[in-house]
Design an enzyme around this catalytic site. Structure first.
Site, PDB file in Angstrom:
ATOM      1  N   ASP A   1       0.838  -1.204   0.000  1.00  0.00           N
ATOM      2  CA  ASP A   1       0.000   0.000   0.000  1.00  0.00           C
ATOM      3  C   ASP A   1       0.870   1.249   0.000  1.00  0.00           C
ATOM      4  OD1 ASP A   1      -3.299   0.278   0.820  1.00  0.00           O
ATOM      5  OD2 ASP A   1      -2.075   2.088   0.669  1.00  0.00           O
TER       6      ASP A   1
ATOM      7  N   VAL B   1       1.838   1.080  -7.351  1.00  0.00           N
ATOM      8  CA  VAL B   1       1.576   0.206  -8.504  1.00  0.00           C
ATOM      9  C   VAL B   1       1.619   0.996  -9.815  1.00  0.00           C
ATOM     10  CG1 VAL B   1       0.098  -1.336  -7.142  1.00  0.00           C
ATOM     11  CG2 VAL B   1      -0.953   0.526  -8.457  1.00  0.00           C
TER      12      VAL B   1
ATOM     13  N   ASN C   1      -5.808  -4.740  -6.479  1.00  0.00           N
ATOM     14  CA  ASN C   1      -6.896  -4.110  -5.728  1.00  0.00           C
ATOM     15  C   ASN C   1      -6.685  -2.611  -5.507  1.00  0.00           C
ATOM     16  OD1 ASN C   1      -9.100  -4.218  -3.408  1.00  0.00           O
ATOM     17  ND2 ASN C   1      -7.247  -3.334  -2.489  1.00  0.00           N
TER      18      ASN C   1
ATOM     19  N   SER D   1     -15.323  -2.872 -11.545  1.00  0.00           N
ATOM     20  CA  SER D   1     -16.395  -2.122 -10.878  1.00  0.00           C
ATOM     21  C   SER D   1     -17.623  -2.032 -11.773  1.00  0.00           C
ATOM     22  CB  SER D   1     -15.906  -0.703 -10.565  1.00  0.00           C
ATOM     23  OG  SER D   1     -16.998   0.122 -10.230  1.00  0.00           O
TER      24      SER D   1
ATOM     25  N   TYR E   1     -12.578   6.381 -14.380  1.00  0.00           N
ATOM     26  CA  TYR E   1     -12.620   5.180 -13.529  1.00  0.00           C
ATOM     27  C   TYR E   1     -13.313   4.022 -14.267  1.00  0.00           C
ATOM     28  CZ  TYR E   1     -13.762   2.594  -9.177  1.00  0.00           C
ATOM     29  OH  TYR E   1     -13.908   1.654  -8.187  1.00  0.00           O
ATOM     30  N   GLY E   2     -14.444   4.327 -14.905  1.00  0.00           N
ATOM     31  CA  GLY E   2     -15.189   3.286 -15.622  1.00  0.00           C
ATOM     32  C   GLY E   2     -14.380   2.694 -16.764  1.00  0.00           C
TER      33      GLY E   2
ATOM     34  N   LYS F   1     -11.754   0.491 -15.269  1.00  0.00           N
ATOM     35  CA  LYS F   1     -12.318  -0.735 -14.693  1.00  0.00           C
ATOM     36  C   LYS F   1     -12.781  -1.702 -15.780  1.00  0.00           C
ATOM     37  CE  LYS F   1     -11.822  -0.206 -10.239  1.00  0.00           C
ATOM     38  NZ  LYS F   1     -10.691  -0.936  -9.613  1.00  0.00           N
TER      39      LYS F   1
ATOM     40  N   ALA G   1     -18.757  -2.301  -1.358  1.00  0.00           N
ATOM     41  CA  ALA G   1     -18.451  -2.426   0.063  1.00  0.00           C
ATOM     42  C   ALA G   1     -18.256  -1.048   0.672  1.00  0.00           C
ATOM     43  CB  ALA G   1     -17.177  -3.257   0.252  1.00  0.00           C
TER      44      ALA G   1
ATOM     45  N   ARG H   1     -13.446   3.599   2.886  1.00  0.00           N
ATOM     46  CA  ARG H   1     -13.277   5.071   2.877  1.00  0.00           C
ATOM     47  C   ARG H   1     -13.627   5.637   1.505  1.00  0.00           C
ATOM     48  NH1 ARG H   1      -6.831   6.493   2.285  1.00  0.00           N
ATOM     49  NH2 ARG H   1      -6.694   5.688   0.181  1.00  0.00           N
TER      50      ARG H   1
END
Ligand code: NAI
Length: 297
Positions: free
Chosen positions: A39, A75, A101, A153, A166-167, A170, A198, A201
């Site tokens: 991380d 990453v 992830n 996602s 983001y889309g 993903k 889920a 944050r």
């Protein structure tokens, strides 16, 4: 039934300092896996860095009698990806499992989207998966064994306002998953993807009253199964959260065949083209080509 165990298996989980990745790391370690907790430790938008998040997860694993090592590389660069994989090799000598992830958000409506927001999100989610998977892939091919889960996602699979960057990243991960499933088949490397929901944050302000039912721990069981030796599938995508698990797939309708096709025929038979009755789910591009040739012959 015997429990799904991971004794001696080495797992890398990126972005495992919190949220979903932390949950995966703790559970795999509890089941005997040796874990690399990666991380960068930045904020939700990817700025900053901090070693405490990954180290805290390693401390939790160690306190519970497990074995884990922290890695703080990003990453988002090929060097970072190589360093993450090297951490696993230096400490544990092999890599059996990779869970891509790590993730960030830079949401904006498309009208307000800018190259920085696009670049940052693609770098972490999509290029990030390339950066870590490629060095791990080399090792998995040599071992003739590997299990990879990519974190996609619903924003990409189905669309969501304000998340073009983001889309796209993903859905790109779904393409990566499908092609790697084909390429990994001969070396027993299985690659699948999840589209989770889920409370973390990243989402705590978005999920509303249902949030407390959507714990990261309810996403982890499917991930555990997909990275286990007994995983029966590759190239699959699953939607899940709060204990619900469902398969998402790309299907092809039967469509129509008309050698004299015109725009007007398309208009007139559009309902038939779109009709979902009798659809098929190709396992690869060649499989889809086979369906097309069958229809044409
Ligand atoms: P989170 O923010 O708790 O976890 C993401 C982690 O990735 C953070 O700990 C962050 O420090 C780390 N990270 C960010 N950039 C990094 C980098 N360059 N290198 C290494 N680590 C980095 O959020 P959450 O929800 O646990 O997200 C995990 C994954 O699940 C993400 O890929 C996210 O896009 C995906 N996801 C989550 C959903 C949800 O409902 N929580 C929905 C759909 C997808």
């Amino acid at each position: 039934m015997v429990d799904l165990g991971f004794d001696g298996k080495v797992a890398i989980i990126t972005g495992a300092g919190g949220g979903l990745g932390r949950s995966h790391a703790l559970e795999l370690a509890r089941r005997g896996a040796l874990v690399v907790v990666n991380d960068l430790g930045g904020s939700v938008d990817g700025t900053g860095s901090d070693t405490t998040a990954a180290q805290a997860v390693v401390d939790d694993i160690t306190a519970a009698g497990g074995d884990a090592v922290a890695n703080y590389d990003s990453v988002a660069t090929p060097e970072g990806g190589r360093a993450i994989v090297q951490t696993a090799l230096d400490r544990f000598g092999r890599i059996d499992i990779l869970i891509n992830n790590a993730g960030i958000l830079r949401d904006a409506s498309f009208k307000n989207m800018d190259p920085d927001k696009v670049g940052a999100v693609l770098d972490v989610h999509l290029r990030g998966a390339f950066n870590v998977t490629q060095p791990a892939w080399e090792q998995m091919r040599t071992q003739n064994y590997g299990r990879i889960v990519n974190t996609s996602s619903g924003a990409g699979l189905f669309g969501n306002f304000g998340q073009t960057n983001y889309g796209a990243a993903k859905m790109g991960l779904v393409g990566l998953t499908r092609v790697l499933a084909v390429e990994g088949a001969k070396n027993n490397v299985k690659v699948n993807a999840i589209a989770p929901v889920a409370k973390t944050r990243m989402t705590e302000d978005l999920l509303g009253p249902i949030a407390d039912k959507l714990l990261p721990e309810s996403v982890t069981p499917l991930v555990v199964f997909l990275v286990h030796e007994d995983c029966p599938v590759t190239g699959d995508v699953y939607s899940l959260g709060g204990g619900r698990v469902a398969r998402v797939f790309v299907g092809v309708t039967k469509g129509i065949v008309d050698p004299g096709l015109t725009a007007e025929t398309v208009r007139d038979r559009f309902g038939e083209i779109r009709d979902e009755e009798g659809y098929e789910v190709p396992t690869s591009m060649n499989d889809e080509l086979r369906l097309a040739l069958k229809a044409l012959s």
